[in-house]
Each structure stands twice: as structure tokens, then as C-alpha cells.
Design an enzyme around this catalytic site. Sequence first.
Site, PDB file in Angstrom:
ATOM      1  N   GLN A 123       0.810  -1.214   0.000  1.00 12.57           N
ATOM      2  CA  GLN A 123       0.000   0.000   0.000  1.00 12.57           C
ATOM      3  C   GLN A 123       0.846   1.269   0.000  1.00 12.57           C
ATOM      4  O   GLN A 123       0.317   2.368   0.129  1.00 12.57           O
ATOM      5  CB  GLN A 123      -0.941  -0.008   1.210  1.00 12.57           C
ATOM      6  CG  GLN A 123      -1.960  -1.123   1.162  1.00 12.57           C
ATOM      7  CD  GLN A 123      -2.796  -1.222   2.424  1.00 12.57           C
ATOM      8  OE1 GLN A 123      -2.636  -0.446   3.367  1.00 12.57           O
ATOM      9  NE2 GLN A 123      -3.690  -2.200   2.469  1.00 12.57           N
ATOM     10  N   HIS A 187      -0.891   0.034   5.529  1.00 13.27           N
ATOM     11  CA  HIS A 187      -1.412   0.991   6.504  1.00 13.27           C
ATOM     12  C   HIS A 187      -0.460   2.156   6.782  1.00 13.27           C
ATOM     13  O   HIS A 187       0.051   2.331   7.878  1.00 13.27           O
ATOM     14  CB  HIS A 187      -1.760   0.278   7.819  1.00 13.27           C
ATOM     15  CG  HIS A 187      -2.932  -0.625   7.719  1.00 13.27           C
ATOM     16  ND1 HIS A 187      -3.636  -1.063   8.817  1.00 13.27           N
ATOM     17  CD2 HIS A 187      -3.546  -1.183   6.632  1.00 13.27           C
ATOM     18  CE1 HIS A 187      -4.623  -1.874   8.423  1.00 13.27           C
ATOM     19  NE2 HIS A 187      -4.581  -1.955   7.097  1.00 13.27           N
ATOM     20  N   GLU A 283     -14.689   3.924   9.660  1.00 13.20           N
ATOM     21  CA  GLU A 283     -15.139   5.002  10.538  1.00 13.20           C
ATOM     22  C   GLU A 283     -15.051   6.376   9.894  1.00 13.20           C
ATOM     23  O   GLU A 283     -14.157   6.656   9.083  1.00 13.20           O
ATOM     24  CB  GLU A 283     -14.294   5.038  11.816  1.00 13.20           C
ATOM     25  CG  GLU A 283     -14.474   3.841  12.710  1.00 13.20           C
ATOM     26  CD  GLU A 283     -13.693   3.968  14.015  1.00 13.20           C
ATOM     27  OE1 GLU A 283     -13.736   3.014  14.807  1.00 13.20           O
ATOM     28  OE2 GLU A 283     -13.048   5.025  14.237  1.00 13.20           O
ATOM     29  N   TYR A 293      -9.235   7.557  19.795  1.00  6.84           N
ATOM     30  CA  TYR A 293     -10.311   6.984  18.988  1.00  6.84           C
ATOM     31  C   TYR A 293     -10.346   5.460  19.018  1.00  6.84           C
ATOM     32  O   TYR A 293     -11.069   4.834  18.250  1.00  6.84           O
ATOM     33  CB  TYR A 293     -10.268   7.578  17.571  1.00  6.84           C
ATOM     34  CG  TYR A 293     -10.738   9.009  17.676  1.00  6.84           C
ATOM     35  CD1 TYR A 293     -12.072   9.331  17.558  1.00  6.84           C
ATOM     36  CD2 TYR A 293      -9.844  10.020  18.052  1.00  6.84           C
ATOM     37  CE1 TYR A 293     -12.524  10.622  17.759  1.00  6.84           C
ATOM     38  CE2 TYR A 293     -10.286  11.315  18.269  1.00  6.84           C
ATOM     39  CZ  TYR A 293     -11.625  11.610  18.115  1.00  6.84           C
ATOM     40  OH  TYR A 293     -12.073  12.882  18.346  1.00  6.84           O
ATOM     41  N   TYR A 304     -10.228 -10.155   9.718  1.00  5.85           N
ATOM     42  CA  TYR A 304     -10.555 -10.659   8.387  1.00  5.85           C
ATOM     43  C   TYR A 304     -10.962 -12.130   8.430  1.00  5.85           C
ATOM     44  O   TYR A 304     -11.681 -12.621   7.554  1.00  5.85           O
ATOM     45  CB  TYR A 304      -9.374 -10.450   7.442  1.00  5.85           C
ATOM     46  CG  TYR A 304      -9.111  -8.984   7.162  1.00  5.85           C
ATOM     47  CD1 TYR A 304     -10.074  -8.196   6.544  1.00  5.85           C
ATOM     48  CD2 TYR A 304      -7.906  -8.392   7.513  1.00  5.85           C
ATOM     49  CE1 TYR A 304      -9.850  -6.848   6.291  1.00  5.85           C
ATOM     50  CE2 TYR A 304      -7.672  -7.051   7.265  1.00  5.85           C
ATOM     51  CZ  TYR A 304      -8.637  -6.288   6.653  1.00  5.85           C
ATOM     52  OH  TYR A 304      -8.414  -4.962   6.412  1.00  5.85           O
TER      53      TYR A 304
END
Length: 410
Positions: A123, A187, A283, A293, A304
Site C-alpha cells: 500500500q 497501513h 469510521e 479513537y 478478516y
Amino acid sequence: MKQPLICLLAGSLAFGACSRNGDTAAVSTTPAPSGSPVETNAPNATYRPAFTGQTRVPSVTTAASSYRATVLTSSLTNPWGITPLPDGRLLITEKAGRMRLVTATGTVSEPITGLPPVNSSGQGGLLGLCIDPDFATNRMVYWSFSEVRPGGNLTAIAKGRLATDERTIEGAAVIYRAEPAYAGANHYGGRVVFDRTGHLVVSTGERSDLATRPQAQSVTSALGKLIRITKDGQPAPGNPVFAQAGARPELYSIGHRNPQGLAVHPVTGDIWQSEHGPRGGDELNRPQAGANYGWPIITYGLEYSGQPVGGAIQQGTGLEQPVYYWDPVVSPSGMTFYAGNRIAEWQNNLFIGALSGMHIVRLVIENNRVVGEERLLASEGQRFRDITQGTDGALYAVTDQGRLYRIARP
């Protein structure tokens, strides 16, 4: 030069960038939604929301005659970030490490040189970008990328000047690194915007793996955070002070998983943020300075594998609830508030690019609560990565498949 492919489509979209150049914001006059929720599939988890309207709110619908979607080009390669320049052109990053200029008619420039190398595996890559509020005079650009460092790689923030000939970035320099580095490929977070005070807000991911997840809760780590820094990469004045020993002064909020969306409300100036959940539990947050949070302590998603996450709780003392969540996921990425007045029903609505959802989310927000949801351009079959509003008041979006859309009134 790459040649644009142009076609007309029915659909819609929205706007958001670091430096905003559209129409003046107006008070929303959107009528109260009354339809059934747009999500009809069963959720992955049986968790109950903390309050009414936290998920699956009633649907809203934009009249098809209100807009036209045009594909300006389909020749981009994995575009990730998009921001408008004062003259109406768009500056776009491509994941592999390229930055390009694109005209309002879809002409794509050759890659701009002078950027530091990126690690584009997984990513990672060249990620979000924005321009300086004073770009017209200083031509400064800021961007996020995954950088190879001792011990692995990390989310880095760099800045540099777009040269007068626009072929290169001059004086490119890394101003901030979200440490520690980690030998993973997922991430990174990767969005960067300017807040109303002229400081940069940066989103970082917790790097996905079980080994790094706890760092989202650690104030000695920059992983899984919103970071607030100056243009030189120093902790911004007015940042919250966390009580724990060794807390990093650049932290703004903690407990995030993989936040790929940041936007500033055009009226209130509040920061809003979206992040990927695991299997369910995407979210939308309105982060407050110093707040936690919750990831990975609380979540509305599952692993998953389908197993519960951690202690499988959704509420905890001192842990903030999301304003809104999705289950199943839509994979929210770049986002923006519509600050124009060309389509009255969109005023101050939030638009989010959905990756796995393959549509653009439109959210009607009143009093900091989501009251309506719409799915736009769902028939296009595209993974929408980022969205912005141009200086012309039109709305633009890029997709993983390489398209650039322009949304405007017919």
C-alpha cells in the site's frame, strides 16, 4: 504528452484539498432524508451502534439533471492524491512515485522530476499531497510518501518548490518522519491537509500487523495517529499535551487504524477524518485535540478471519465513538466537503472516495451528525481514491484504474 480520453457519463462527486479555491461556502438547505438506508447487505458483526444514526442512516438522492460526470483522461497510473492549482490545473500523485500536472481538459504532463524515491510495494508509494496556502507566491508543495529507512519503512512528509518551468520540484526535503520504521507494506495513512491556522495535519496508519497495532495507543509512537506540524515539520503550537511520559509533541489524536481521508469543514474549520476498519467498522470521525479513537481496543469490525478483534468491545471509558461507521466496509479514502453553491443540495455535504465500495459516498451532516447518505457513480465500477474541487467550482475525482472525472452542472 499523454492524450486524454474524453466521454460523458451520468453520475456525481465532490471536493477537498489542502488549499481550497472554490466558491464560498453556504449554509446547507438539504431537506431531511426519508429513504431506506443505501446499504442493503447484512453486516459482518451483530454489534449495536452507540446511538441512533451512527450507521445506516436514511438515503438521499441527487437529481440526475443536477450534474454531469466526464472522464477527462484514463491514462493516469494508480493516481493517489489530487489538489487544484490557482490557475485551474490539477496536481496529481501516482503511487509508483510520479507527480503530474493535468489541465482542465485532461492533458497529462510528463512526470515532474526531483522527488525523493518511494517504496511502492503493498500500500506504499507516493501518496497524498497539498499546496501551500501561499502557493501563488511561494509555489510550495507538500506530500506524503512511504520512505525506506533503517529497520523498514515509514510514512514521511516532504516539501519542495514547483519550479517555474514546472518540470521539477526544487529543493525537495523530508520535513517529518512517522517513526518508528517497520518492515511492513501496509497501513501508511498518507493524507496531508492545512488546517485553518496554517499548520499541516497528517494521517498515519498503525502499519496493519498485530505486532504494531498497540502503537496506535502509544503516545511515544507516531503510528496510528493524526499529527499536527508546522511547514518545517516541527510540532505545531497549540498541540495537546498528553499526560504519559515521553509523549510526542506533534501528536493531535491517537487510536487510529488506517486513516486515508482528511478534510476541513468549510464553515466551522473542524478537521474530519475517515479510516479503514478491518472486516466492517470503517469510521468517520471528527477528531478532537488529545482524544483517543480507540483502535485496537474498540471497533465495530471483525478480524478478516471473522473472529472478534481483541476484547471485542465497542465502547470504553476515555475512548471516542466514531460519528459514523460502515459494516460492510466501503474502504473510505480521500474526502472533502463541498464548499460551492452550484448544486445547492450539496452545500457543506461530505464526499468520500470508496475503494472496495466502488462509489463516491455523499453524507449529509447536520449538527455534527450524519443524517443522510447517497452513493454516487456506483455504476462506473471504479475504486475512487481521492476527490477535490477545482477553482472552477467543478468537482474532480481520481480512481485506482487511472481515470480522472470532472463533475459539473450540465
